[in-house]
Structures are given as C-alpha cells and as structure tokens.
Design a protein around this motif. Structure first.
Motif, PDB file in Angstrom:
ATOM      1  N   HIS A  18       0.703  -1.082  -0.010  1.00  0.00           N
ATOM      2  CA  HIS A  18      -0.082  -0.046  -0.081  1.00  0.00           C
ATOM      3  C   HIS A  18       0.883   1.193   0.093  1.00  0.00           C
ATOM      4  CE1 HIS A  18      -3.497   2.474   0.811  1.00  0.00           C
ATOM      5  NE2 HIS A  18      -2.881   2.898   1.649  1.00  0.00           N
ATOM      6  N   GLN A  19       1.996   1.313   0.809  1.00  0.00           N
ATOM      7  CA  GLN A  19       3.098   2.261   0.540  1.00  0.00           C
ATOM      8  C   GLN A  19       4.305   1.806   0.766  1.00  0.00           C
ATOM      9  OE1 GLN A  19       2.392   4.605   4.369  1.00  0.00           O
ATOM     10  NE2 GLN A  19       0.044   4.906   3.820  1.00  0.00           N
ATOM     11  N   PHE A  20       5.149   2.365  -0.330  1.00  0.00           N
ATOM     12  CA  PHE A  20       6.490   2.094  -0.515  1.00  0.00           C
ATOM     13  C   PHE A  20       7.258   3.420  -0.036  1.00  0.00           C
ATOM     14  CE2 PHE A  20      10.427   1.680  -2.966  1.00  0.00           C
ATOM     15  CZ  PHE A  20      10.554   0.002  -2.725  1.00  0.00           C
ATOM     16  N   ARG A  21       8.400   3.082   0.780  1.00  0.00           N
ATOM     17  CA  ARG A  21       9.395   4.252   0.785  1.00  0.00           C
ATOM     18  C   ARG A  21      10.959   3.653   0.958  1.00  0.00           C
ATOM     19  NH1 ARG A  21       7.927   9.482   4.466  1.00  0.00           N
ATOM     20  NH2 ARG A  21       9.626  10.715   3.854  1.00  0.00           N
ATOM     21  N   MET A  22      11.606   4.332   0.581  1.00  0.00           N
ATOM     22  CA  MET A  22      13.136   3.928   0.426  1.00  0.00           C
ATOM     23  C   MET A  22      13.895   5.106   0.673  1.00  0.00           C
ATOM     24  SD  MET A  22      15.177   2.318  -2.895  1.00  0.00           S
ATOM     25  CE  MET A  22      14.260   1.073  -2.954  1.00  0.00           C
ATOM     26  N   HIS A  23      14.932   4.821   1.563  1.00  0.00           N
ATOM     27  CA  HIS A  23      16.007   5.877   2.097  1.00  0.00           C
ATOM     28  C   HIS A  23      17.353   5.490   1.697  1.00  0.00           C
ATOM     29  CE1 HIS A  23      12.812   8.040   4.488  1.00  0.00           C
ATOM     30  NE2 HIS A  23      12.328   7.152   4.635  1.00  0.00           N
ATOM     31  N   THR A  24      18.454   6.339   1.443  1.00  0.00           N
ATOM     32  CA  THR A  24      19.694   6.170   1.563  1.00  0.00           C
ATOM     33  C   THR A  24      20.104   4.840   0.889  1.00  0.00           C
ATOM     34  OG1 THR A  24      19.588   5.151   3.778  1.00  0.00           O
ATOM     35  CG2 THR A  24      20.160   7.677   3.455  1.00  0.00           C
ATOM     36  N   SER A  25      19.471   4.670  -0.649  1.00  0.00           N
ATOM     37  CA  SER A  25      19.804   3.633  -1.216  1.00  0.00           C
ATOM     38  C   SER A  25      20.455   3.732  -2.451  1.00  0.00           C
ATOM     39  CB  SER A  25      18.935   2.653  -1.364  1.00  0.00           C
ATOM     40  OG  SER A  25      18.266   2.327  -0.105  1.00  0.00           O
ATOM     41  N   THR A  26      21.188   3.015  -3.181  1.00  0.00           N
ATOM     42  CA  THR A  26      21.752   3.216  -4.502  1.00  0.00           C
ATOM     43  C   THR A  26      21.866   1.862  -5.394  1.00  0.00           C
ATOM     44  OG1 THR A  26      23.546   4.380  -5.873  1.00  0.00           O
ATOM     45  CG2 THR A  26      24.247   2.930  -3.871  1.00  0.00           C
ATOM     46  N   ASN A  27      21.752   2.201  -6.835  1.00  0.00           N
ATOM     47  CA  ASN A  27      21.693   1.028  -7.483  1.00  0.00           C
ATOM     48  C   ASN A  27      20.712  -0.078  -7.332  1.00  0.00           C
ATOM     49  OD1 ASN A  27      23.066   0.024  -9.848  1.00  0.00           O
ATOM     50  ND2 ASN A  27      24.451  -1.070  -8.834  1.00  0.00           N
ATOM     51  N   VAL A  28      19.511   0.346  -7.276  1.00  0.00           N
ATOM     52  CA  VAL A  28      18.496  -0.755  -6.932  1.00  0.00           C
ATOM     53  C   VAL A  28      17.445  -0.768  -7.949  1.00  0.00           C
ATOM     54  CG1 VAL A  28      16.707  -1.341  -5.161  1.00  0.00           C
ATOM     55  CG2 VAL A  28      18.889  -0.076  -4.280  1.00  0.00           C
ATOM     56  N   ASP A  29      16.992  -2.147  -8.397  1.00  0.00           N
ATOM     57  CA  ASP A  29      15.948  -2.058  -9.329  1.00  0.00           C
ATOM     58  C   ASP A  29      14.694  -2.725  -8.499  1.00  0.00           C
ATOM     59  OD1 ASP A  29      17.468  -1.334 -11.467  1.00  0.00           O
ATOM     60  OD2 ASP A  29      17.503  -3.697 -12.037  1.00  0.00           O
ATOM     61  N   VAL A  30      13.623  -1.905  -8.704  1.00  0.00           N
ATOM     62  CA  VAL A  30      12.228  -2.416  -7.988  1.00  0.00           C
ATOM     63  C   VAL A  30      11.331  -2.482  -8.790  1.00  0.00           C
ATOM     64  CG1 VAL A  30      10.740  -1.346  -6.314  1.00  0.00           C
ATOM     65  CG2 VAL A  30      13.056  -0.669  -6.157  1.00  0.00           C
ATOM     66  N   TYR A  31      10.682  -3.883  -8.956  1.00  0.00           N
ATOM     67  CA  TYR A  31       9.400  -4.202  -9.539  1.00  0.00           C
ATOM     68  C   TYR A  31       8.244  -4.247  -8.552  1.00  0.00           C
ATOM     69  CZ  TYR A  31      12.995  -5.885 -12.903  1.00  0.00           C
ATOM     70  OH  TYR A  31      14.030  -5.831 -13.886  1.00  0.00           O
ATOM     71  N   LEU A  32       7.289  -3.202  -8.618  1.00  0.00           N
ATOM     72  CA  LEU A  32       6.538  -3.101  -7.902  1.00  0.00           C
ATOM     73  C   LEU A  32       4.910  -2.912  -8.184  1.00  0.00           C
ATOM     74  CD1 LEU A  32       6.293  -1.789  -4.870  1.00  0.00           C
ATOM     75  CD2 LEU A  32       6.650   0.601  -5.622  1.00  0.00           C
ATOM     76  N   ALA A  33       4.150  -3.553  -7.246  1.00  0.00           N
ATOM     77  CA  ALA A  33       2.957  -3.455  -7.408  1.00  0.00           C
ATOM     78  C   ALA A  33       1.922  -2.434  -6.550  1.00  0.00           C
ATOM     79  CB  ALA A  33       2.162  -4.831  -7.289  1.00  0.00           C
ATOM     80  N   ILE A  34       1.825  -1.248  -7.076  1.00  0.00           N
ATOM     81  CA  ILE A  34       1.276  -0.405  -5.940  1.00  0.00           C
ATOM     82  C   ILE A  34       0.356   0.881  -6.578  1.00  0.00           C
ATOM     83  CG2 ILE A  34       3.137   1.366  -6.499  1.00  0.00           C
ATOM     84  CD1 ILE A  34       3.525   1.925  -3.637  1.00  0.00           C
TER      85      ILE A  34
END
Length: 302
Positions: free
Chosen positions: A204-220
């Motif tokens: 329902h909610q997605f939050r990302m902090h202080t990250s790098t070089n990330v692939d996200v496959y998301l249902a939202i």
C-alpha cells in the motif's frame, strides 16, 4: 501580479494539489484499515513536508490561495489526529499506609476498582538477519500470523523468496547484492541502506531511504517515495510471479528533488512486461552467484 509570480503560483498550485490529494486519500484509506505506528509516522512526515513546502512559498502566492491551502493542510492534520490511538487513563487507589491492626478486610471493604488493563501485547515481529550467500525462504522464519511484521536486515549475496508468505508490514535495512522476492501486502514497506539490490514487492505504501543502484518491480496504486537515493529504477510487478496482480502505472516522489524538473535519481526500466523476461529463482538455485549476476543491477550504474 508579475508574470514570474503568476508562473510560480500556477506551478506550485499544481504540485501542491497533487501532493495534497495523494496524502489526503492515503489518510482516508488508513481510516478503514488497521494502521501501524510506522504508517502513522510516514503520514506525519509527509504532512510535515507538505506544510513546510507551503510555508516556504509564503509571500509568493496570492493571499486567497495561501489561505485555502492552509485550510486544506489543517483538514488533513485533523484527520490524521483522529487516526492516533486515544490514551486510556486509569486511577489507582493509593495503597493504605501501615496500620497497627491485624484485622483482615472483608470482601465488602476491598477496592472495587479494576486494575488497569495490561498494555503489553505479544510480539508479532519476525526477523530475518545476518546471512550471506544463501537462498532463504519462509522456512528460515518461525511460524507467523498474517498480522506479523517482518524485519529483513544485514544480508549480502542472498536470494530471499517469500512469495508464498503473508505479512502486515516489511522493514528492510542494510542489504548488499541481494534479491528480494516479496509478496503483495496490505501494509507498508520501508527500506534503508540498500546497495546493488533487486526488489520485487507489492504494498500500500513504499518508501526507500539512502539506497543506490536498486531495481524495484512494484505493485502499488499510490506513489512510491524515495529520499537520499540514487540510481533507482522502477517497473511493474512481474505477472509471471502472480497472475492475480493487475499492473498499474505509478509516479515516483523524490523528496530529495522537490522541483518541477525530472529527478535525476530514478527512472523507469525500459520496455514493458515488468521483468517477465527474467528467470526468477522461485524454485531454488544451484548456483547463487550465477543467478545473482543475472538479476542484480549493472555495476556501471554506481
């Protein structure tokens, strides 16, 4: 009003109303679900940012617009306050002082004030932590209820497959060179300190902090949020992993780039299909290193 002020007002109003509408809908949705302390914190932080954005624009907006925006923020603030648990107070009778009599009190003389209810509830937090170069499934966890929160932390060179699990919320921190295959949950997913990872998730909610070089496959269906991140790419949840999910387009909010120009910190993964062309290791792997090399983001994006 000068042309510059008018242009700023128009741009600001559009961006403010988009953020306000999104936050307002999330607060309203929270009223019909069981909200966690983390969910409340996310909403409170987002409200504070919206309030600060409006305060920073003071003097550059028409007076009427400024007042209307302030009223809208106050309305959200009131709705959010209604979500906070109400405090319960109970008064205890002061223990009697020492006496010189040894008379045993009769039942009629005892206090009829019930003791306050215990505020301690059984913990439903699960932890998956401190693994390297392993293929991890729900067998690495104790039995869980659907109201359990899961914390995933301190993993490197791992593949985590929890597609057939259910959780209320996920808290993820300090992962390196790791692939996460996560189920679609009704709550929130909070991520901190990911380096060269691939995340498949729905929430329902997605939050990302202080990250790098990330692939996200998301249902939202709401807008995922990133902050202090770089080289992040998004796509839809692979239909090959769940036939019940309908892919929805979404926009991404970058709280480190509150400008009208596109954020340099994220992009959509080119092409359609949400990673359906990838060989997701749902049945286990024989060679973790070989599987990771196919699924992790390219090192050149660092």
């Amino acid at each position: 009003m000068s042309d510059t002020t008018w242009s700023f007002s128009q741009t600001f109003s559009a961006e403010f109303q988009a953020s306000r509408t999104d936050l307002e809908s999330r607060v309203q949705e929270a009223k019909s679900t069981t909200i966690t302390a983390d969910d409340l914190q996310i909403l409170a932080v987002d409200l504070a940012k919206l309030n600060k954005t409006l305060a920073d624009a003071t003097g550059s907006l028409p007076g009427y617009d400024q007042r209307q925006f302030e009223l809208q923020v106050k309305a959200i603030e009131k709705s959010l306050q209604e979500l906070r648990p109400k405090s319960k107070f109970a008064f205890k009778r002061k223990p009697p002082g020492p006496t010189t009599t040894t008379t045993t009190p009769t039942p009629a003389a005892t206090s009829n004030i019930a003791p306050p209810p215990s505020t301690t509830t059984p913990s439903t937090n699960l932890t998956l932590s401190s693994h390297s170069s392993q293929y991890l499934t729900k067998t690495a966890l104790p039995p869980a209820s659907q109201s359990s929160d899961l914390s995933i932390s301190d993993l490197s060179n791992c593949i985590v497959n929890l597609l057939d699990s259910k959780f209320s919320a996920l808290h993820i921190r300090n992962l390196t060179d790791t692939v996460l295959l996560l189920p679609v949950i009704q709550g929130s997913i909070l991520l901190h300190d990911l380096r060269r990872c691939t995340v498949v998730a729905g929430c329902h909610q997605f939050r990302m902090h202080t990250s790098t070089n990330v692939d996200v496959y998301l249902a939202i269906q709401s807008a995922p949020i990133i902050e202090h991140c770089s080289h992040i790419r998004f796509s839809t949840y692979p239909s090959s992993l769940s036939k019940e999910i309908t892919a929805h387009e979404f926009s991404v909010q970058d709280f480190s780039h509150i400008k009208s120009t596109p954020s340099p910190n994220w992009a959509f993964i080119p092409g359609l299909g949400g990673g359906d062309g990838k060989d997701w290791p749902v049945g286990g792997v024989e060679d973790i290193s070989a599987s990771l090399s196919k699924l992790l983001p390219d090192d050149s994006r660092r």
